[in-house]
Design a protein around this motif. Structure first.
Motif, mmCIF file in Angstrom:
data_model
loop_
_atom_site.group_PDB
_atom_site.id
_atom_site.type_symbol
_atom_site.label_atom_id
_atom_site.label_comp_id
_atom_site.label_asym_id
_atom_site.label_seq_id
_atom_site.Cartn_x
_atom_site.Cartn_y
_atom_site.Cartn_z
ATOM 1 N N THR A 188 100.840 94.585 182.009
ATOM 2 C CA THR A 188 99.906 94.324 183.115
ATOM 3 C C THR A 188 100.386 95.450 184.150
ATOM 4 O O THR A 188 99.396 95.975 184.846
ATOM 5 C CB THR A 188 100.228 92.764 183.488
ATOM 6 N N SER B 38 97.322 97.907 185.424
ATOM 7 C CA SER B 38 96.822 97.861 186.648
ATOM 8 C C SER B 38 97.000 99.189 187.314
ATOM 9 O O SER B 38 95.967 99.621 188.098
ATOM 10 C CB SER B 38 97.664 96.744 187.445
ATOM 11 N N LEU C 74 100.361 94.778 192.099
ATOM 12 C CA LEU C 74 100.421 93.333 191.589
ATOM 13 C C LEU C 74 101.440 92.303 192.562
ATOM 14 O O LEU C 74 101.440 91.197 192.388
ATOM 15 C CB LEU C 74 100.901 93.066 190.227
ATOM 16 N N GLU D 148 101.389 91.458 195.847
ATOM 17 C CA GLU D 148 100.715 90.403 196.716
ATOM 18 C C GLU D 148 100.378 89.223 195.871
ATOM 19 O O GLU D 148 100.463 88.128 196.544
ATOM 20 C CB GLU D 148 99.578 90.899 197.556
ATOM 21 N N ALA D 149 99.735 89.220 195.031
ATOM 22 C CA ALA D 149 99.161 88.228 193.973
ATOM 23 C C ALA D 149 100.243 87.206 193.674
ATOM 24 O O ALA D 149 100.212 85.998 193.783
ATOM 25 C CB ALA D 149 98.573 88.645 192.829
ATOM 26 N N THR E 60 99.763 84.946 186.262
ATOM 27 C CA THR E 60 99.350 85.408 187.659
ATOM 28 C C THR E 60 98.920 87.169 187.554
ATOM 29 O O THR E 60 98.160 87.581 187.953
ATOM 30 C CB THR E 60 100.347 85.403 188.687
ATOM 31 N N GLN F 296 95.690 87.489 185.252
ATOM 32 C CA GLN F 296 94.707 87.289 186.234
ATOM 33 C C GLN F 296 94.219 88.300 187.133
ATOM 34 O O GLN F 296 93.315 88.693 187.498
ATOM 35 C CB GLN F 296 94.922 85.859 186.958
ATOM 36 N N GLU F 297 95.707 88.815 187.836
ATOM 37 C CA GLU F 297 95.112 89.890 188.873
ATOM 38 C C GLU F 297 94.878 91.166 188.406
ATOM 39 O O GLU F 297 93.967 91.827 188.815
ATOM 40 C CB GLU F 297 96.599 89.774 189.694
ATOM 41 N N THR F 298 95.279 91.417 187.145
ATOM 42 C CA THR F 298 95.088 92.507 186.461
ATOM 43 C C THR F 298 93.583 92.553 185.902
ATOM 44 O O THR F 298 92.635 93.479 186.213
ATOM 45 C CB THR F 298 96.105 92.645 185.029
ATOM 46 N N ARG G 28 91.167 90.791 187.631
ATOM 47 C CA ARG G 28 90.477 90.778 188.606
ATOM 48 C C ARG G 28 90.254 92.208 189.358
ATOM 49 O O ARG G 28 89.224 92.569 189.843
ATOM 50 C CB ARG G 28 91.395 90.108 190.032
ATOM 51 N N LYS G 29 91.217 93.039 189.088
ATOM 52 C CA LYS G 29 91.005 94.599 189.203
ATOM 53 C C LYS G 29 90.220 95.286 188.516
ATOM 54 O O LYS G 29 89.762 96.650 188.796
ATOM 55 C CB LYS G 29 92.587 95.175 189.310
#
Ligand code: FAD
Length: 412
Positions: A16, A20, A59, A61-62, A109, A112-114, A116-117
Protein backbone atom coordinates in the motif's frame (compact mmCIF):
# COMPACT_ATOMS: atom_id res chain seq x y z
CA UNK A 1 -6.70 -7.21 -21.62
CA UNK A 2 -6.10 -4.56 -18.97
CA UNK A 3 -2.86 -2.57 -19.21
CA UNK A 4 -1.52 -0.45 -16.32
CA UNK A 5 1.75 1.20 -15.40
CA UNK A 6 2.46 -0.82 -12.25
CA UNK A 7 0.99 -3.96 -10.69
CA UNK A 8 1.66 -4.36 -6.96
CA UNK A 9 1.21 -7.86 -5.52
CA UNK A 10 -0.20 -7.72 -1.97
CA UNK A 11 -2.05 -5.02 0.01
CA UNK A 12 -0.01 -5.20 3.23
CA UNK A 13 2.03 -2.22 4.48
CA UNK A 14 4.75 -2.68 1.82
CA UNK A 15 2.28 -2.84 -1.07
CA UNK A 16 0.00 0.00 0.00
CA UNK A 17 2.89 2.38 0.73
CA UNK A 18 4.43 1.62 -2.69
CA UNK A 19 1.12 1.93 -4.56
CA UNK A 20 0.11 5.18 -2.81
CA UNK A 21 3.46 6.80 -3.52
CA UNK A 22 3.30 5.87 -7.22
CA UNK A 23 -0.30 7.05 -7.53
CA UNK A 24 0.85 10.41 -6.16
CA UNK A 25 3.35 10.58 -9.03
CA UNK A 26 0.49 10.11 -11.50
CA UNK A 27 0.80 6.43 -12.46
CA UNK A 28 -1.99 3.98 -13.06
CA UNK A 29 -1.52 1.36 -10.33
CA UNK A 30 -3.35 -1.90 -9.59
CA UNK A 31 -2.95 -3.95 -6.42
CA UNK A 32 -3.82 -7.65 -6.58
CA UNK A 33 -4.51 -8.98 -3.07
CA UNK A 34 -5.19 -12.65 -2.42
CA UNK A 35 -7.30 -12.25 0.74
CA UNK A 36 -10.59 -10.58 1.54
CA UNK A 37 -9.91 -7.70 3.97
CA UNK A 38 -10.04 -7.32 6.93
CA UNK A 39 -7.80 -10.34 7.45
CA UNK A 40 -5.64 -11.36 10.41
CA UNK A 41 -1.92 -10.67 10.20
CA UNK A 42 0.79 -10.85 12.82
CA UNK A 43 3.17 -7.88 13.31
CA UNK A 44 1.32 -5.53 15.62
CA UNK A 45 3.95 -3.33 17.23
CA UNK A 46 5.25 -0.58 14.93
CA UNK A 47 8.49 1.45 15.15
CA UNK A 48 8.59 5.28 15.05
CA UNK A 49 10.64 5.32 11.82
CA UNK A 50 7.71 3.87 9.85
CA UNK A 51 5.69 7.04 10.53
CA UNK A 52 7.97 8.84 8.05
CA UNK A 53 7.15 6.31 5.33
CA UNK A 54 3.43 6.52 6.01
CA UNK A 55 3.65 10.31 5.86
CA UNK A 56 5.62 10.43 2.62
CA UNK A 57 3.24 8.03 0.90
CA UNK A 58 0.24 10.07 2.06
CA UNK A 59 -1.23 7.41 4.36
CA UNK A 60 -0.45 8.83 7.82
CA UNK A 61 -3.52 11.03 8.30
CA UNK A 62 -5.95 8.18 7.57
CA UNK A 63 -4.21 5.99 10.15
CA UNK A 64 -4.19 8.83 12.71
CA UNK A 65 -7.98 9.01 12.52
CA UNK A 66 -8.28 5.43 13.78
CA UNK A 67 -6.92 6.27 17.24
CA UNK A 68 -4.78 3.18 17.53
CA UNK A 69 -2.93 2.59 20.78
CA UNK A 70 -0.03 5.03 21.08
CA UNK A 71 3.38 3.41 21.65
CA UNK A 72 6.08 5.55 23.25
CA UNK A 73 8.70 2.98 24.15
CA UNK A 74 9.79 -0.59 24.76
CA UNK A 75 10.40 -2.38 28.06
CA UNK A 76 12.67 -5.41 28.28
CA UNK A 77 12.56 -7.69 31.30
CA UNK A 78 14.43 -10.75 32.52
CA UNK A 79 13.29 -11.99 35.92
CA UNK A 80 13.57 -8.99 38.23
CA UNK A 81 15.78 -7.06 35.78
CA UNK A 82 14.18 -4.37 33.71
CA UNK A 83 15.26 -1.82 31.10
CA UNK A 84 12.88 0.69 29.60
CA UNK A 85 13.53 2.70 26.44
CA UNK A 86 11.62 5.90 25.70
CA UNK A 87 11.54 6.99 22.08
CA UNK A 88 11.62 10.61 23.28
CA UNK A 89 15.18 9.94 24.48
CA UNK A 90 16.93 9.17 21.24
CA UNK A 91 20.17 9.95 19.44
CA UNK A 92 18.62 10.29 15.96
CA UNK A 93 16.20 13.13 15.32
CA UNK A 94 12.91 11.57 14.37
CA UNK A 95 9.51 10.39 15.51
CA UNK A 96 9.19 9.82 19.24
CA UNK A 97 6.10 7.63 19.11
CA UNK A 98 4.15 5.25 16.95
CA UNK A 99 1.24 2.78 17.34
CA UNK A 100 0.43 -0.77 18.36
CA UNK A 101 -2.25 -2.02 16.01
CA UNK A 102 -4.50 -4.93 15.24
CA UNK A 103 -3.22 -5.58 11.75
CA UNK A 104 -6.68 -6.45 10.44
CA UNK A 105 -7.75 -2.84 11.12
CA UNK A 106 -4.43 -1.17 10.29
CA UNK A 107 -3.99 -2.94 6.94
CA UNK A 108 -7.66 -2.35 6.08
CA UNK A 109 -7.16 1.38 6.75
CA UNK A 110 -4.07 1.47 4.52
CA UNK A 111 -5.85 -0.43 1.74
CA UNK A 112 -9.00 1.73 1.88
CA UNK A 113 -6.99 4.95 1.84
CA UNK A 114 -4.86 3.66 -1.04
CA UNK A 115 -8.06 2.86 -2.99
CA UNK A 116 -9.52 6.28 -2.10
CA UNK A 117 -6.47 7.89 -3.70
CA UNK A 118 -7.30 6.13 -6.96
CA UNK A 119 -5.34 2.87 -6.86
CA UNK A 120 -7.36 -0.09 -8.15
CA UNK A 121 -7.30 -2.53 -5.22
CA UNK A 122 -8.63 -5.97 -6.15
CA UNK A 123 -9.24 -8.24 -3.15
CA UNK A 124 -9.51 -12.03 -3.40
CA UNK A 125 -7.28 -11.99 -6.45
CA UNK A 126 -4.40 -14.44 -6.16
CA UNK A 127 -1.42 -14.01 -8.44
CA UNK A 128 -0.60 -17.37 -10.00
CA UNK A 129 2.09 -16.70 -12.56
CA UNK A 130 4.23 -13.86 -13.84
CA UNK A 131 6.20 -13.39 -17.03
CA UNK A 132 8.74 -10.60 -16.99
CA UNK A 133 10.68 -8.78 -19.68
CA UNK A 134 12.43 -5.42 -19.98
CA UNK A 135 9.29 -3.34 -20.59
CA UNK A 136 6.20 -5.58 -20.50
CA UNK A 137 5.11 -7.77 -17.57
CA UNK A 138 2.24 -10.29 -17.81
CA UNK A 139 0.50 -11.34 -14.61
CA UNK A 140 -2.07 -14.12 -14.37
CA UNK A 141 -4.42 -14.17 -11.38
CA UNK A 142 -7.46 -16.01 -10.06
CA UNK A 143 -10.49 -14.12 -8.69
CA UNK A 144 -12.92 -15.13 -5.91
CA UNK A 145 -15.09 -17.10 -8.37
CA UNK A 146 -12.09 -19.02 -9.65
CA UNK A 147 -11.98 -17.18 -13.00
CA UNK A 148 -8.49 -16.63 -14.43
CA UNK A 149 -7.51 -13.16 -15.69
CA UNK A 150 -4.44 -11.61 -17.24
CA UNK A 151 -3.18 -8.08 -16.68
CA UNK A 152 -0.16 -6.37 -18.22
CA UNK A 153 2.06 -3.69 -16.69
CA UNK A 154 5.30 -1.86 -17.35
CA UNK A 155 6.62 -2.90 -13.94
CA UNK A 156 5.81 -5.17 -10.97
CA UNK A 157 6.39 -4.58 -7.26
CA UNK A 158 6.11 -7.84 -5.34
CA UNK A 159 4.89 -7.04 -1.81
CA UNK A 160 3.30 -10.43 -1.19
CA UNK A 161 4.86 -10.87 2.26
CA UNK A 162 4.84 -14.45 3.52
CA UNK A 163 3.25 -15.42 0.15
CA UNK A 164 6.68 -14.67 -1.46
CA UNK A 165 5.24 -14.82 -4.96
CA UNK A 166 8.31 -13.88 -7.02
CA UNK A 167 10.90 -15.58 -4.77
CA UNK A 168 8.83 -18.77 -5.27
CA UNK A 169 8.20 -18.38 -8.99
CA UNK A 170 11.75 -17.29 -9.82
CA UNK A 171 13.55 -19.52 -7.28
CA UNK A 172 15.02 -16.55 -5.40
CA UNK A 173 14.58 -17.64 -1.75
CA UNK A 174 17.63 -18.21 0.41
CA UNK A 175 17.67 -19.97 3.80
CA UNK A 176 18.22 -17.85 6.90
CA UNK A 177 21.33 -18.25 9.02
CA UNK A 178 19.20 -18.10 12.20
CA UNK A 179 18.07 -21.14 14.21
CA UNK A 180 14.55 -22.10 13.05
CA UNK A 181 12.23 -20.57 15.63
CA UNK A 182 8.49 -20.20 15.96
CA UNK A 183 5.83 -18.22 17.77
CA UNK A 184 2.44 -18.93 19.31
CA UNK A 185 0.07 -16.06 20.05
CA UNK A 186 -3.45 -14.86 20.79
CA UNK A 187 -5.27 -11.71 21.86
CA UNK A 188 -6.39 -11.63 25.50
CA UNK A 189 -8.54 -9.48 27.76
CA UNK A 190 -6.19 -7.33 29.85
CA UNK A 191 -8.10 -5.90 32.78
CA UNK A 192 -4.96 -5.75 34.96
CA UNK A 193 -3.12 -3.44 32.56
CA UNK A 194 -1.50 -0.36 34.11
CA UNK A 195 -1.35 3.00 32.31
CA UNK A 196 2.37 2.45 31.74
CA UNK A 197 1.79 -1.00 30.27
CA UNK A 198 -0.56 0.59 27.72
CA UNK A 199 2.16 2.73 26.15
CA UNK A 200 4.89 0.12 25.71
CA UNK A 201 5.61 -3.21 24.19
CA UNK A 202 6.73 -5.53 27.03
CA UNK A 203 9.29 -8.19 26.25
CA UNK A 204 10.12 -10.84 28.89
CA UNK A 205 13.20 -12.95 28.27
CA UNK A 206 13.45 -16.47 29.74
CA UNK A 207 14.98 -19.93 29.12
CA UNK A 208 18.54 -18.58 29.17
CA UNK A 209 17.93 -16.05 26.34
CA UNK A 210 16.37 -18.75 24.12
CA UNK A 211 12.72 -17.77 24.54
CA UNK A 212 10.70 -14.62 25.16
CA UNK A 213 7.18 -13.33 25.50
CA UNK A 214 5.67 -10.21 23.97
CA UNK A 215 2.76 -8.22 25.39
CA UNK A 216 1.42 -5.67 22.87
CA UNK A 217 -1.51 -3.61 24.19
CA UNK A 218 -4.33 -2.39 21.92
CA UNK A 219 -6.63 0.61 22.32
CA UNK A 220 -9.71 -1.58 22.99
CA UNK A 221 -8.22 -2.94 26.25
CA UNK A 222 -7.10 -6.27 24.82
CA UNK A 223 -3.46 -7.30 24.46
CA UNK A 224 -1.58 -9.51 22.04
CA UNK A 225 0.52 -12.06 23.90
CA UNK A 226 3.00 -14.23 22.03
CA UNK A 227 5.68 -16.72 22.99
CA UNK A 228 8.74 -17.10 20.77
CA UNK A 229 11.19 -19.97 21.06
CA UNK A 230 12.84 -22.90 19.32
CA UNK A 231 10.55 -24.68 16.86
CA UNK A 232 10.22 -27.75 19.11
CA UNK A 233 9.13 -25.64 22.07
CA UNK A 234 6.42 -23.89 20.04
CA UNK A 235 5.13 -27.20 18.65
CA UNK A 236 4.87 -28.47 22.23
CA UNK A 237 2.99 -25.35 23.39
CA UNK A 238 0.57 -25.69 20.46
CA UNK A 239 -0.35 -29.33 21.17
CA UNK A 240 -3.78 -30.28 22.60
CA UNK A 241 -5.55 -27.08 21.55
CA UNK A 242 -2.61 -24.93 22.70
CA UNK A 243 -3.00 -26.04 26.33
CA UNK A 244 0.72 -25.43 26.92
CA UNK A 245 0.42 -21.81 25.73
CA UNK A 246 -2.68 -21.18 27.86
CA UNK A 247 -1.08 -22.65 31.00
CA UNK A 248 2.16 -20.77 30.43
CA UNK A 249 0.56 -17.36 29.93
CA UNK A 250 -1.55 -17.78 33.05
CA UNK A 251 1.22 -18.99 35.35
CA UNK A 252 4.50 -17.50 34.07
CA UNK A 253 5.94 -15.81 37.16
CA UNK A 254 7.35 -12.72 35.44
CA UNK A 255 3.90 -11.72 34.15
CA UNK A 256 2.83 -11.45 37.81
CA UNK A 257 -0.69 -12.76 37.24
CA UNK A 258 -1.51 -10.16 34.53
CA UNK A 259 -3.29 -12.78 32.39
CA UNK A 260 -4.27 -15.39 35.00
CA UNK A 261 -8.01 -14.85 34.55
CA UNK A 262 -7.96 -13.36 31.06
CA UNK A 263 -10.30 -14.69 28.41
CA UNK A 264 -8.83 -15.38 24.96
CA UNK A 265 -10.34 -13.45 22.04
CA UNK A 266 -9.52 -16.34 19.67
CA UNK A 267 -7.81 -19.71 19.88
CA UNK A 268 -4.00 -19.34 19.74
CA UNK A 269 -2.34 -19.48 16.33
CA UNK A 270 1.22 -20.50 15.68
CA UNK A 271 3.79 -19.93 12.96
CA UNK A 272 7.08 -21.78 12.46
CA UNK A 273 10.32 -21.16 10.59
CA UNK A 274 9.53 -17.62 9.44
CA UNK A 275 13.15 -16.43 9.04
CA UNK A 276 14.07 -16.44 5.36
CA UNK A 277 16.28 -14.53 2.94
CA UNK A 278 16.44 -13.78 -0.75
CA UNK A 279 19.21 -14.18 -3.37
CA UNK A 280 18.41 -10.79 -4.93
CA UNK A 281 15.67 -8.19 -4.49
CA UNK A 282 15.08 -7.21 -8.12
CA UNK A 283 15.24 -8.43 -11.72
CA UNK A 284 14.15 -7.46 -15.20
CA UNK A 285 10.76 -5.76 -14.86
CA UNK A 286 10.31 -6.27 -11.14
CA UNK A 287 11.40 -5.42 -7.61
CA UNK A 288 10.48 -7.00 -4.27
CA UNK A 289 9.72 -5.25 -0.99
CA UNK A 290 8.74 -6.11 2.60
CA UNK A 291 8.67 -9.74 3.67
CA UNK A 292 9.07 -10.91 0.08
CA UNK A 293 12.73 -10.01 0.57
CA UNK A 294 14.13 -10.99 3.97
CA UNK A 295 12.52 -11.53 7.35
CA UNK A 296 14.80 -11.93 10.33
CA UNK A 297 12.94 -12.33 13.61
CA UNK A 298 10.13 -10.62 15.54
CA UNK A 299 12.22 -9.61 18.60
CA UNK A 300 12.70 -5.93 17.71
CA UNK A 301 9.37 -5.42 15.86
CA UNK A 302 11.21 -4.36 12.72
CA UNK A 303 9.05 -6.16 10.09
CA UNK A 304 6.45 -3.51 9.29
CA UNK A 305 9.07 -0.74 9.31
CA UNK A 306 11.14 -2.67 6.79
CA UNK A 307 7.99 -3.25 4.77
CA UNK A 308 7.19 0.49 4.65
CA UNK A 309 10.85 1.50 4.13
CA UNK A 310 11.37 -0.91 1.25
CA UNK A 311 7.86 -0.29 -0.13
CA UNK A 312 8.64 3.42 -0.33
CA UNK A 313 12.14 3.06 -1.76
CA UNK A 314 11.01 0.46 -4.32
CA UNK A 315 8.31 2.91 -5.47
CA UNK A 316 10.81 5.78 -5.76
CA UNK A 317 13.13 3.62 -7.86
CA UNK A 318 10.21 2.41 -10.00
CA UNK A 319 9.27 6.06 -10.61
CA UNK A 320 12.82 6.84 -11.76
CA UNK A 321 12.85 3.71 -13.97
CA UNK A 322 9.52 4.65 -15.59
CA UNK A 323 10.88 8.14 -16.22
CA UNK A 324 13.55 6.51 -18.37
CA UNK A 325 16.43 6.81 -15.91
CA UNK A 326 18.99 4.03 -15.76
CA UNK A 327 18.39 2.80 -12.19
CA UNK A 328 21.19 0.92 -10.46
CA UNK A 329 18.86 -1.45 -8.57
CA UNK A 330 21.70 -3.16 -6.72
CA UNK A 331 23.33 0.01 -5.42
CA UNK A 332 20.33 2.32 -5.03
CA UNK A 333 17.82 -0.23 -3.75
CA UNK A 334 19.11 -3.62 -2.63
CA UNK A 335 22.28 -2.39 -0.91
CA UNK A 336 20.33 0.31 0.98
CA UNK A 337 17.67 -2.10 2.25
CA UNK A 338 20.29 -4.76 2.99
CA UNK A 339 22.27 -2.28 5.08
CA UNK A 340 19.31 -1.76 7.40
CA UNK A 341 18.55 -5.48 7.55
CA UNK A 342 22.17 -6.19 8.46
CA UNK A 343 22.03 -3.77 11.40
CA UNK A 344 18.99 -5.57 12.80
CA UNK A 345 20.65 -8.94 12.05
CA UNK A 346 23.43 -8.01 14.50
CA UNK A 347 20.88 -7.00 17.16
CA UNK A 348 18.80 -10.18 16.68
CA UNK A 349 21.98 -12.27 16.93
CA UNK A 350 22.96 -10.21 20.00
CA UNK A 351 19.59 -10.83 21.65
CA UNK A 352 19.83 -14.63 21.39
CA UNK A 353 23.59 -14.78 22.16
CA UNK A 354 22.89 -12.74 25.29
CA UNK A 355 25.17 -9.76 24.42
CA UNK A 356 22.29 -7.33 23.91
CA UNK A 357 20.74 -8.49 27.17
CA UNK A 358 24.05 -8.14 29.04
CA UNK A 359 24.08 -4.48 27.95
CA UNK A 360 20.47 -3.54 28.66
CA UNK A 361 20.27 -5.47 31.94
CA UNK A 362 23.63 -4.20 33.22
CA UNK A 363 23.70 -2.54 36.66
CA UNK A 364 24.32 0.75 34.91
CA UNK A 365 23.96 1.79 31.29
CA UNK A 366 25.66 4.90 29.92
CA UNK A 367 22.92 7.34 28.88
CA UNK A 368 24.61 8.23 25.56
CA UNK A 369 24.82 4.55 24.65
CA UNK A 370 21.23 4.03 25.75
CA UNK A 371 19.97 6.84 23.51
CA UNK A 372 21.96 5.47 20.58
CA UNK A 373 20.56 1.96 21.12
CA UNK A 374 17.10 3.51 21.45
CA UNK A 375 17.38 4.93 17.92
CA UNK A 376 18.09 1.45 16.58
CA UNK A 377 15.01 0.19 18.46
CA UNK A 378 13.02 3.06 16.91
CA UNK A 379 14.02 1.79 13.45
CA UNK A 380 16.56 4.50 12.54
CA UNK A 381 19.05 1.93 11.28
CA UNK A 382 20.33 3.98 8.35
CA UNK A 383 21.80 6.77 10.53
CA UNK A 384 25.54 6.29 10.02
CA UNK A 385 26.27 9.01 12.61
CA UNK A 386 25.05 6.55 15.25
CA UNK A 387 27.95 4.29 16.34
CA UNK A 388 25.43 1.60 17.30
CA UNK A 389 24.42 1.58 13.61
CA UNK A 390 27.80 2.14 11.99
CA UNK A 391 29.67 -0.48 14.07
CA UNK A 392 26.64 -2.76 14.52
CA UNK A 393 28.59 -5.97 13.96
CA UNK A 394 31.25 -5.38 16.62
CA UNK A 395 29.83 -2.94 19.14
CA UNK A 396 27.46 -5.31 21.00
CA UNK A 397 29.97 -8.12 21.71
CA UNK A 398 32.68 -5.58 22.63
CA UNK A 399 30.49 -3.62 25.02
CA UNK A 400 29.02 -6.80 26.54
CA UNK A 401 32.55 -8.08 27.21
CA UNK A 402 33.53 -4.85 28.99
CA UNK A 403 30.34 -4.91 31.09
CA UNK A 404 30.89 -8.53 32.09
CA UNK A 405 34.49 -7.76 33.16
CA UNK A 406 33.38 -4.73 35.20
CA UNK A 407 30.59 -6.66 36.91
CA UNK A 408 33.02 -9.47 37.75
CA UNK A 409 35.38 -6.90 39.35
CA UNK A 410 32.54 -5.48 41.45
CA UNK A 411 31.61 -8.99 42.65
CA UNK A 412 35.21 -9.78 43.72
P1 FAD B 1 2.19 -8.79 4.55
O1 FAD B 1 1.75 -7.99 5.67
O2 FAD B 1 2.32 -10.27 4.74
O3 FAD B 1 1.22 -8.52 3.31
C1 FAD B 1 1.37 -9.26 2.12
C2 FAD B 1 0.03 -9.40 1.44
O4 FAD B 1 0.23 -10.13 0.21
C3 FAD B 1 -0.97 -10.21 2.25
O5 FAD B 1 -2.15 -9.48 2.49
C4 FAD B 1 -1.22 -11.47 1.40
O6 FAD B 1 -2.56 -11.92 1.46
C5 FAD B 1 -0.87 -10.99 0.01
N1 FAD B 1 -0.48 -12.09 -0.89
C6 FAD B 1 0.25 -13.19 -0.59
N2 FAD B 1 0.33 -14.00 -1.66
C7 FAD B 1 -0.37 -13.40 -2.67
C8 FAD B 1 -0.66 -13.76 -4.01
N3 FAD B 1 -0.24 -14.91 -4.55
N4 FAD B 1 -1.41 -12.90 -4.75
C9 FAD B 1 -1.86 -11.73 -4.23
N5 FAD B 1 -1.63 -11.37 -2.96
C10 FAD B 1 -0.87 -12.17 -2.18
N6 FAD B 1 6.56 -6.82 12.53
C11 FAD B 1 6.45 -5.67 13.22
O7 FAD B 1 6.69 -4.60 12.65
N7 FAD B 1 6.08 -5.66 14.53
C12 FAD B 1 5.83 -6.80 15.23
O8 FAD B 1 5.48 -6.75 16.41
C13 FAD B 1 5.98 -8.03 14.54
N8 FAD B 1 5.72 -9.20 15.15
C14 FAD B 1 5.86 -10.36 14.47
C15 FAD B 1 5.67 -11.57 15.13
C16 FAD B 1 5.86 -12.78 14.47
C17 FAD B 1 5.67 -14.08 15.18
C18 FAD B 1 6.25 -12.77 13.09
C19 FAD B 1 6.48 -14.04 12.35
C20 FAD B 1 6.42 -11.56 12.43
C21 FAD B 1 6.24 -10.36 13.09
N9 FAD B 1 6.41 -9.15 12.43
C22 FAD B 1 6.34 -7.99 13.15
C23 FAD B 1 6.72 -9.08 11.00
C24 FAD B 1 5.49 -8.71 10.15
O9 FAD B 1 4.51 -9.73 10.26
C25 FAD B 1 5.88 -8.56 8.68
O10 FAD B 1 7.19 -8.09 8.56
C26 FAD B 1 4.97 -7.61 7.91
O11 FAD B 1 3.64 -8.04 7.98
C27 FAD B 1 5.43 -7.53 6.44
O12 FAD B 1 4.56 -6.72 5.71
P2 FAD B 1 4.41 -6.94 4.13
O13 FAD B 1 3.60 -5.83 3.62
O14 FAD B 1 5.73 -7.21 3.54
O15 FAD B 1 3.62 -8.33 4.00
Amino acid sequence: MQNVDVVVIGAGPAGTVAASYLKKQGYEVTILEKEKFPRFQIGESLLPCCMEHLEESGLLEAVKEKNFQKKTGAAFMRGEKRCEFFFSEQFTQGWTWTWQVKRSEFDMTLAQETARKGVDVHFECEVLSVECSADMQTIEYKDAEGAIHTIRSKFIIDSSGYGRVLPRLFDLSKPSSFTPRGAIFAHLEDINRTEKASQNIFVHSFDNNKSWIWAIPFSDGSTSVGIVGDKEKIIELAENDSQGYKDFIRTFEDLKGRFTDSALKFEPRHILGYSIGVKKMWGEGFVMSGNSTEFLDPIFSSGVTFATASGLLSAKMTHRHLQGENVDWKKDYEDVIQKGIDVFRSYVAGWYSGDFQTIVFAREIDSTFKNQICSVLAGYVWDQANPFVKKHDTILPTLAKVIKMKEKEVQQ
